[in-house]
Design an enzyme around this catalytic site. Structure first.
Site, PDB file in Angstrom:
ATOM      1  N   GLU A 203       0.809  -1.234   0.000  1.00 31.14           N
ATOM      2  CA  GLU A 203       0.000   0.000   0.000  1.00 31.14           C
ATOM      3  C   GLU A 203       0.833   1.270   0.000  1.00 31.14           C
ATOM      4  O   GLU A 203       0.484   2.265   0.617  1.00 31.14           O
ATOM      5  CB  GLU A 203      -0.951   0.010   1.211  1.00 31.14           C
ATOM      6  CG  GLU A 203      -1.779  -1.239   1.398  1.00 31.14           C
ATOM      7  CD  GLU A 203      -2.556  -1.629   0.141  1.00 31.14           C
ATOM      8  OE1 GLU A 203      -2.823  -0.757  -0.695  1.00 31.14           O
ATOM      9  OE2 GLU A 203      -2.868  -2.820   0.004  1.00 31.14           O
ATOM     10  N   GLY A 204       1.934   1.231  -0.705  1.00 29.66           N
ATOM     11  CA  GLY A 204       2.829   2.389  -0.753  1.00 29.66           C
ATOM     12  C   GLY A 204       4.003   2.183   0.182  1.00 29.66           C
ATOM     13  O   GLY A 204       3.826   1.996   1.378  1.00 29.66           O
TER      14      GLY A 204
END
Length: 594
Positions: free
Chosen positions: A438-439
């Site tokens: 997620e990043g």
């Protein structure tokens, strides 16, 4: 490799630090009474300890298997998931109008920690479903909500997030998947990679949220739209129809989380997968961020959840393993390695950091609960800023520290930690994905310095520092040696962070701020985690005055806070020095000389 959920630690945080009773007074959260929440925690502890934890090692050894487009999960997975659905664990914080239980996000986050400690690979399936539900609820039409959400909330259908493509990792502007309008739907074509639980045998349907471009879409992120693409089409009466044109073409072979199928998904090989537009055309990235931000918090919970499992195993091993002459043991029979001073250091580092991360994760969740339900608009807006500010800290700091703690857990085992049979290595391998999910940490750090700090001129950060200073002022009321020692370190750390904040806000060259952005994130993570431990220690000091107090346990919370203040908060000061003094050097060497 047993697991016992830390119910006492979590319950104390919720009651005496986070303020669960205040959250329960908010409109819609009245059901979250102390008795109910205690029952939820106890039952979740039983389920995760008895059902999910024993499957963790099995999942690691067997993994999920792909054959001709179908994916089978390890032995026991389907039976465990059926119990998960039957007991309603995935629906705790979902809206009651779709069959959810309507409990606060704070309570759900406490339970989610147990999933990931017990079996991180298993917990990833409901994690993605929760994010998909959140995105559909906030942005899809009423018709799409009614068609898809009840079954997803129930857990009989799961959800995924489809962003990444072979040429488009974190740079979503490079997404090439296409969506061609056809009547009341769109035909989706393209390939997506790294799709967690993109195909599996746990649920009867899988609801994919897919980013794609319309034929006339503008270039870059402004041209991305979001679509619901079900594995099986859904008939008007809610029954399942024909198989959609979406296939899992392979599984990735990964370092860890072997039981969690990471899929390569192909859309439209036979004419186009039927998809349904969420919200407006070209607004897909904004909508997907609703899911992504929820997932970022959940991945942060994963970070300290898996660290808790590693800590429990390291502690058990240290109590049993006898090796060498200890300096803290009292006799020949008291020579377990837990009595070596450096093993104590490792265990104290693990325990105090986990407590700090858990506190910050629940504090962030409680901010979002207050933002959504508080009647005072000013309080609601302040809490929204707080939740958004803490999210990259929960995600970035907790996952980075989680990996470090799982590595320390292996160190306690010595050479046996490097041997797969002990299970310590699995925790380390499983944890390593969390700082990437997620990043990456750098993406979280750039979000923190850009959107969450510089964009509002430091308002949200200033409010957080102000609340920390209020806590610091309150410590002066306690004439107690530990609290005074903690106060000294806390004051120095706050001042160092303020110096770094001022430096950041004064930068006109974005590359300089980005060069030390990860140090900025880690600095504020350690500081905010320390704030949570200090509040816990203060609450423990107050509760220790009760006649029936568990004095030894409460005093241990104060000792943990002092250890953290003396061993971890100085990292805030050193980080501030790095941030303000090394940015130019970091980017000074040309690429051809690296």
């Amino acid at each position: 490799m047993t697991y016992t959920a830390p119910v006492k630690d979590i319950a104390f945080l919720l009651r005496h630090v986070i303020g669960l009773s205040d959250i329960a007074e908010l409109d819609g959260f009245e059901e979250a009474t102390p008795d109910l929440v205690d029952a939820v925690l106890e039952e979740s502890a039983r389920f995760t300890g008895d059902v999910l934890a024993p499957l963790n090692r099995i999942g690691d050894l067997q993994g999920s298997q792909w054959k001709e487009g179908e994916v089978s999960t390890p032995d026991g997975w389907k039976e465990a998931y059926a119990q998960f659905v039957e007991n309603g664990w995935g629906s705790l914080a979902f809206p009651t109008r779709f069959g959810g239980q309507g409990l606060p996000m704070t309570v759900a986050a406490a339970v989610q920690e147990m999933w990931h400690s017990a079996n991180m690979s298993f917990g990833l399936c409901p994690l993605l479903t929760q994010g998909a539900v959140d995105a559909i609820e906030h942005h899809a039409s009423d018709e799409l909500q009614q068609r898809f959400l009840p079954k997803m909330v129930e857990g009989t259908w799961s959800g995924t997030m489809n962003l990444t493509e072979p040429q488009a990792g974190s740079d979503l502007a490079a997404v090439r998947s296409t969506a061609v309008p056809e009547g009341d739907h769109y035909l989706i074509s393209g390939q997506k990679i790294y799709i967690t639980y993109g195909e599996h045998d746990l649920t009867e349907n899988i609801i994919h949220l897919v980013l794609a471009r319309l034929p006339d879409a503008p270039p870059g992120v402004k041209g991305i739209s979001l679509f619901i693409v079900p594995k099986f089409l859904v008939n008007d009466d809610g029954s399942l129809g024909e198989r959609n044109d979406v296939q899992c073409v392979s599984l990735e072979h990964k370092l860890g989380i072997h039981a969690s199928p990471t899929c390569v998904m192909s859309y439209g090989d036979n004419g186009g997968a039927r998809g349904y537009l969420v919200g407006k055309e070209h607004h897909g990235l904004v909508y997907m961020f609703t899911m992504m931000n929820q997932a970022r918090h959940a991945v942060g919970v994963e970070g300290y959840g898996i660290a808790e499992r590693a800590y429990q195993q390291a502690l058990s091993y240290a109590r049993d393993r006898k090796q060498g002459k200890t300096l803290l043991g009292k006799g020949e029979e008291d020579q377990a390695i837990i009595n070596h001073p450096d093993v104590r250091r490792i265990l104290m580092t693990m325990k105090s950091n986990i407590a700090a991360m858990r506190g910050l994760g629940l504090e962030c969740a409680s901010a979002f609960d207050r933002a959504r339900r508080h009647a005072d608009k000013d309080v609601s807006e302040r809490m929204q800023r707080r939740g958004e500010l803490l999210t990259p800290l929960v995600k970035g700091w907790s996952t980075e520290v989680g990996v470090e703690l799982c590595s320390l857990g292996m160190q306690v085992h010595g050479g046996m930690g490097y041997i797969e049979e002990t299970g310590a290595a699995q925790h380390f391998r499983d944890s390593r994905i969390a700082p990437i999910y997620e990043g990456t940490t750098a993406i979280q750090a750039n979000d923190l310095i850009g959107r969450k700090t510089a964009r509002d001129g430091g308002q949200g950060m200033g409010e957080l520092i102000s609340d920390m200073r209020a806590t610091l002022s309150g410590l002066a009321e306690h004439d107690q040696a530990d609290m005074q020692a903690i106060a000294g370190r806390f004051e120095a750390a706050i001042s160092a962070a303020e110096t770094a904040n001022e430096w950041l806000l004064a930068q006109s060259d974005a590359s300089l701020a980005a060069a030390t952005s990860v140090e900025f994130l880690m600095m504020h993570g350690y500081l905010a985690g320390g704030w949570m431990l200090i509040r816990t220690a203060e609450a423990a000091l107050v509760q220790s005055q009760s006649p029936d107090a568990d004095t030894a346990w409460l005093e241990s919370q104060i000792t943990l806070a002092r250890y953290y203040a003396e061993r971890m908060l100085p990292l805030v000061e050193s980080a501030s020095t790095i941030i303000t003094g090394s940015a130019a050097t970091t980017v000074s060497l040309s690429p051809d000389l690296l």
